[in-house]
Motif scaffolding. Structure first.
Motif, PDB file in Angstrom:
ATOM      1  N   VAL A  51       0.840  -1.205   0.000  1.00 21.69           N
ATOM      2  CA  VAL A  51       0.000   0.000   0.000  1.00 21.69           C
ATOM      3  C   VAL A  51       0.873   1.252   0.000  1.00 21.69           C
ATOM      4  CG1 VAL A  51      -1.650   1.352   1.375  1.00 21.69           C
ATOM      5  CG2 VAL A  51      -2.034  -1.096   1.008  1.00 21.69           C
ATOM      6  N   ARG A  54       2.664   1.534  -3.394  1.00 17.82           N
ATOM      7  CA  ARG A  54       1.715   1.948  -4.429  1.00 17.82           C
ATOM      8  C   ARG A  54       1.444   3.447  -4.318  1.00 17.82           C
ATOM      9  NH1 ARG A  54      -3.764   4.075  -5.241  1.00 17.82           N
ATOM     10  NH2 ARG A  54      -4.253   3.524  -7.379  1.00 17.82           N
ATOM     11  N   ILE A 105       0.632  -0.934  -8.915  1.00 20.77           N
ATOM     12  CA  ILE A 105      -0.072  -2.026  -8.231  1.00 20.77           C
ATOM     13  C   ILE A 105       0.684  -3.342  -8.383  1.00 20.77           C
ATOM     14  CG2 ILE A 105      -2.190  -3.418  -8.254  1.00 20.77           C
ATOM     15  CD1 ILE A 105      -3.706  -0.836  -8.948  1.00 20.77           C
ATOM     16  N   GLN A 126      -7.100  -2.341  -4.152  1.00 23.65           N
ATOM     17  CA  GLN A 126      -6.793  -1.246  -5.081  1.00 23.65           C
ATOM     18  C   GLN A 126      -7.908  -1.049  -6.102  1.00 23.65           C
ATOM     19  OE1 GLN A 126      -4.352   0.902  -4.551  1.00 23.65           O
ATOM     20  NE2 GLN A 126      -3.893  -0.339  -2.771  1.00 23.65           N
ATOM     21  N   THR A 130      -9.953   2.442  -6.340  1.00 28.55           N
ATOM     22  CA  THR A 130      -9.946   3.292  -7.537  1.00 28.55           C
ATOM     23  C   THR A 130     -11.329   3.383  -8.160  1.00 28.55           C
ATOM     24  OG1 THR A 130      -8.695   3.874  -9.514  1.00 28.55           O
ATOM     25  CG2 THR A 130      -9.246   1.562  -9.266  1.00 28.55           C
ATOM     26  N   GLY A 160      -3.262   8.167  -4.024  1.00 24.69           N
ATOM     27  CA  GLY A 160      -4.365   7.226  -3.883  1.00 24.69           C
ATOM     28  C   GLY A 160      -4.998   7.305  -2.509  1.00 24.69           C
TER      29      GLY A 160
END
Length: 182
Positions: A51, A54, A105, A126, A130, A160
């Protein structure tokens, strides 16, 4: 819709090429696939680092895509959606899709040599994140609202999960301190 399908075909082809190259060279897969489940400690560790990695990879690639020449050539297509919908998360130029959507990712679990279960949980998280932030429905503490603001302003909320936006000041807190509205 055609652009999203094309991007999925690109991901499928890249995945197939990676598997073939690994198999052809006689190398073990980068992701551990075995019947023994990862320990809870390993699962949490790999998920946590995936995480965070990413976030760093997505934030930096997304911020770079907002540089004027790259924005016009690659990222503007995604920003055609000013009121995003879930499909718009993959409505992107192939360069953007690979650099900002796929690699951030895919790389963390590959580099960590995570167990397949850990990778599945990470990828599922993810995809939900998203799709949700592009849906307009705010399930994750204002994340969709922040992403909508990104599509309105272009100069805020590049990450993100928002960690690097907070650390690097690309959230709207500086604007609030100065009394700036839009």
């Amino acid at each position: 819709m055609v652009i999203c399908i094309r991007n999925q075909a690109i991901v499928f082809a890249l995945h197939g090429a990676l598997l073939y190259a690994t198999f052809a060279k006689g190398l073990p897969p980068s992701i551990r696939v075995d019947a023994k489940l990862p320990s809870l400690e390993e699962f949490v560790r790999d998920l946590f680092f995936s995480v965070l990695s990413r976030e760093a990879l997505f934030y930096s690639s997304h911020r770079i895509l907002h540089l004027r020449p790259l924005y016009r050539r690659f990222h503007k297509q995604h920003h055609k959606f000013t009121a995003p919908v879930a499909f718009s998360s993959q409505y992107a130029h192939p360069v953007e899709h690979i650099s900002a959507n796929v690699l951030p990712i895919l790389l963390p679990p590959l580099l960590l040599k995570s167990h397949i279960l850990t990778m599945w949980v990470f990828v599922a998280f993810q995809l939900i994140e998203t799709s949700t932030v592009h849906s307009g429905y705010d399930f994750f503490g204002g994340a969709a609202k922040k992403h909508d603001r990104h599509h309105e302003r272009f100069d805020v909320y590049f990450g993100g999960i928002g960690l690097l936006d907070y650390v690097l000041g690309t959230d709207e807190r500086e604007d609030r301190r100065r009394g700036k509205k839009d």
